[in-house]
Motif scaffolding. Structure first.
Motif, mmCIF file in Angstrom:
data_model
loop_
_atom_site.group_PDB
_atom_site.id
_atom_site.type_symbol
_atom_site.label_atom_id
_atom_site.label_comp_id
_atom_site.label_asym_id
_atom_site.label_seq_id
_atom_site.Cartn_x
_atom_site.Cartn_y
_atom_site.Cartn_z
ATOM 1 N N ILE A 148 -0.234 5.230 -1.237
ATOM 2 C CA ILE A 148 -0.451 6.260 -0.226
ATOM 3 C C ILE A 148 0.380 7.507 -0.545
ATOM 4 O O ILE A 148 -0.118 8.633 -0.504
ATOM 5 N N ILE A 149 1.670 7.305 -0.869
ATOM 6 C CA ILE A 149 2.521 8.455 -1.177
ATOM 7 C C ILE A 149 2.021 9.180 -2.414
ATOM 8 O O ILE A 149 1.963 10.416 -2.458
ATOM 9 N N ARG A 150 1.630 8.418 -3.430
ATOM 10 C CA ARG A 150 1.139 9.055 -4.669
ATOM 11 C C ARG A 150 -0.133 9.849 -4.400
ATOM 12 O O ARG A 150 -0.288 10.969 -4.895
ATOM 13 N N GLN A 151 -1.045 9.288 -3.617
ATOM 14 C CA GLN A 151 -2.286 10.005 -3.337
ATOM 15 C C GLN A 151 -2.005 11.270 -2.526
ATOM 16 O O GLN A 151 -2.641 12.313 -2.740
ATOM 17 N N PHE A 152 -1.037 11.193 -1.614
ATOM 18 C CA PHE A 152 -0.663 12.377 -0.843
ATOM 19 C C PHE A 152 -0.127 13.472 -1.766
ATOM 20 O O PHE A 152 -0.486 14.651 -1.634
ATOM 21 N N ILE A 153 0.725 13.096 -2.725
ATOM 22 C CA ILE A 153 1.287 14.085 -3.653
ATOM 23 C C ILE A 153 0.186 14.678 -4.530
ATOM 24 O O ILE A 153 0.103 15.904 -4.704
ATOM 25 N N THR A 184 0.805 -1.225 0.000
ATOM 26 C CA THR A 184 0.000 0.000 0.000
ATOM 27 C C THR A 184 0.836 1.272 0.000
ATOM 28 O O THR A 184 0.305 2.360 -0.239
ATOM 29 N N SER A 185 2.142 1.173 0.251
ATOM 30 C CA SER A 185 2.954 2.374 0.497
ATOM 31 C C SER A 185 3.002 3.305 -0.712
ATOM 32 O O SER A 185 2.847 4.519 -0.571
ATOM 33 N N ASN A 194 -6.413 -4.412 3.846
ATOM 34 C CA ASN A 194 -5.890 -5.534 3.050
ATOM 35 C C ASN A 194 -4.556 -5.123 2.451
ATOM 36 O O ASN A 194 -4.446 -4.063 1.835
ATOM 37 N N PHE A 195 -3.537 -5.958 2.618
ATOM 38 C CA PHE A 195 -2.222 -5.586 2.104
ATOM 39 C C PHE A 195 -1.308 -6.800 2.034
ATOM 40 O O PHE A 195 -1.581 -7.855 2.634
ATOM 41 N N LYS A 210 -11.414 -3.232 -5.655
ATOM 42 C CA LYS A 210 -10.380 -2.340 -5.126
ATOM 43 C C LYS A 210 -9.080 -3.062 -4.802
ATOM 44 O O LYS A 210 -8.015 -2.436 -4.768
ATOM 45 N N ASP A 211 -9.119 -4.365 -4.567
ATOM 46 C CA ASP A 211 -7.913 -5.129 -4.243
ATOM 47 C C ASP A 211 -7.473 -6.010 -5.416
ATOM 48 O O ASP A 211 -6.828 -7.043 -5.214
ATOM 49 N N ARG A 212 -7.813 -5.591 -6.620
ATOM 50 C CA ARG A 212 -7.467 -6.382 -7.801
ATOM 51 C C ARG A 212 -5.977 -6.661 -7.873
ATOM 52 O O ARG A 212 -5.550 -7.807 -8.076
ATOM 53 N N ASP A 213 -5.141 -5.634 -7.723
ATOM 54 C CA ASP A 213 -3.699 -5.828 -7.853
ATOM 55 C C ASP A 213 -3.155 -6.730 -6.760
ATOM 56 O O ASP A 213 -2.230 -7.514 -6.985
ATOM 57 N N LEU A 214 -3.714 -6.626 -5.559
ATOM 58 C CA LEU A 214 -3.268 -7.469 -4.449
ATOM 59 C C LEU A 214 -3.579 -8.935 -4.728
ATOM 60 O O LEU A 214 -2.750 -9.819 -4.483
#
Length: 452
Positions: A96-101, A92-93, A206-207, A355-359
């Motif tokens: 999260i960083i991309r959404q923050f930017i 998820t990291s 989920n992660f 939402k968890d497709r990539d996971l």
């Protein structure tokens, strides 16, 4: 790994840092966060500001991620939002960083024009000595400021301005006015150009994490579970049940179905299932030939077909299962009975649009490890670890294939394999197919017999 780097398959899209001003800002941010310095005058950084060159210089790939639990970041430019995240410990990291930017892009653009922005993905867990500790992580909070504290000073100045306006004799308070002027010299006019980076929090139900050999944690599903790449007994007591490991194929297949997380690729909308299956078969043949020391030449399909003829009844079960499925698709052959006990089973699935497709696709790549294309796209950490163990000729084949078939159109390849990125309408969309009672051994297509 030099072959992957040369072909743009490793360390791609990193941000180059060569400007003396930016190098100096980075050094000050690094000193501020971890108390360490670099002597390099040019390097590359990922979305979090981590530099593989500095990591190599320090002999520490976690210099911005102490204990692998609370990742710190350094932003020199908002362009970092397009960069990858290296040495990811949590799936998820990067998001999260991309959404923050992206949420604070205007503010960050103005702030990084004058200084580096440093921050941290904070959670309530500072050490993860046991899996039980790890599973206490539920929410990630992002806090950030410039090294010079512009955001904090702007907040302080805004409060002083409000106090000045409210106090009837504020214009007589020389100390108050002097403090406001001192802060304004640093922050500028915050009444016209406010400086604010809100504290943002993200749920992490989920992660995936690389800790303890690799764990998939699913809490926000109808039937929660933890899936371990190591034997489940090695985890000890954890607060989520059941716990599976990768040897529990039947149980994982049943769990995926009950949670409506995966779908057979032959039923996936808009997918050329035959082409995808044929490519998976090629990957399996390359692995088989490499294991047996057979010459694969350029590993084109005609050469691989010759290898398949030579192997005959010794062909891997994964190949035979996919070949039966391909015959059913293309020639109306006998409906293949591929249950979750069959080695080919997880090669026939992909994640549904949610939402968890990539996971889920990450998990499937662990269960279908010979599909090197899917592994590279969805699970870079597993791919690079696997690549290091392959023979040189398999490395060459895989690198050439990915350069030829993936790098030229990354988004097109992802869409062809996994479908379009899930939109908000897909995240809560109920699946149109009814759930089935699978029993102890799962088959992906129920009792269907025909091609319709």
């Amino acid at each position: 790994m030099k072959r992957l780097i040369a072909k743009g398959l490793m360390f791609g899209n990193l941000i180059e840092v060569t400007s003396p001003a930016l190098v100096d800002r980075y050094k000050r941010a690094m000193k501020h966060l971890c108390g360490r310095e670099t002597s390099l005058t040019d390097f590359h950084i990922d979305i979090s500001g981590y530099s593989p060159e500095i990591g190599a210089e320090l002999g520490d790939d976690l210099y911005l991620n102490p204990n692998g639990a609370n990742r710190q970041f350094i932003l020199l430019t908002t362009a970092q939002k397009h960069a990858p995240l290296l040495n990811a410990r949590f799936s998820t990291s990067r998001g999260i960083i991309r959404q923050f930017i992206e949420t604070n892009e205007a503010q960050l653009f103005a702030l990084t024009a004058r200084d580096a922005v440093a921050g941290e993905l904070q959670n309530s867990v500072f050490e993860i000595s046991t899996p039980a500790k790890l599973l206490e992580i539920r929410r990630i909070t992002v806090e950030a400021d410039t090294i010079g504290g512009h955001v904090a000073d702007a907040g302080k100045l805004a409060k002083l301005i409000e106090r000045f306006r409210q106090e009837s004799d504020g214009w007589r308070d020389d100390l108050l006015i002097a403090e406001m002027i001192t802060l304004a010299r640093k922050t500028g006019d915050v009444t016209r150009v406010p400086i604010h980076l809100p504290q943002m929090s993200f749920e992490q139900p989920n992660f995936w994490t690389s800790h303890f050999g690799g764990l998939y944690v699913f809490r926000d599903v109808s039937f929660p579970a933890v899936i371990s790449t190591l034997p489940r007994e090695s985890l000890g007591p954890v607060p989520i049940a059941p716990v599976f490991d990768l040897t529990n194929r039947n149980q994982i297949a049943d769990w995926l179905e009950r949670n409506q997380l995966a779908e057979p690729i032959v039923q996936a909308r808009g997918m050329d299932a035959a082409a995808v299956i044929r490519q998976k078969m090629d990957f399996i043949l390359v692995e088989a030939a490499d294991t047996l020391g057979l010459e694969i030449g350029d590993a084109r399909r005609t050469e691989l077909r010759s290898i398949a003829h030579r192997l005959g009844t010794s062909l891997p079960m994964e190949f035979q299962g996919l070949a039966a499925l391909l015959r059913w698709i293309e020639a109306g052959g006998t409906w293949p009975r591929i249950t979750s006990e069959h080695p080919a089973y997880f090669y026939t699935l992909r994640a549904r649009a949610h939402k968890d497709r990539d996971l889920v696709n990450m998990l499937l790549s662990e269960l279908a490890p010979m599909d090197v294309r899917q592994m590279f796209i969805v699970h870079k950490e597993l791919f690079y670890a696997s690549y290091a163990r392959w023979s040189d000729r398999k490395r060459q084949y895989v690198a050439d294939f990915l350069e030829r078939e993936y790098v030229v159109d990354k988004q097109g390849a992802r869409t062809a394999l996994f479908g379009p990125e899930p939109g908000m309408e897909d995240r809560n969309r109920p699946d149109p197919k009814p759930a089935r009672d699978l029993g102890p051994v799962t088959g992906p297509w129920g009792a269907a017999r025909g091609r319709g």
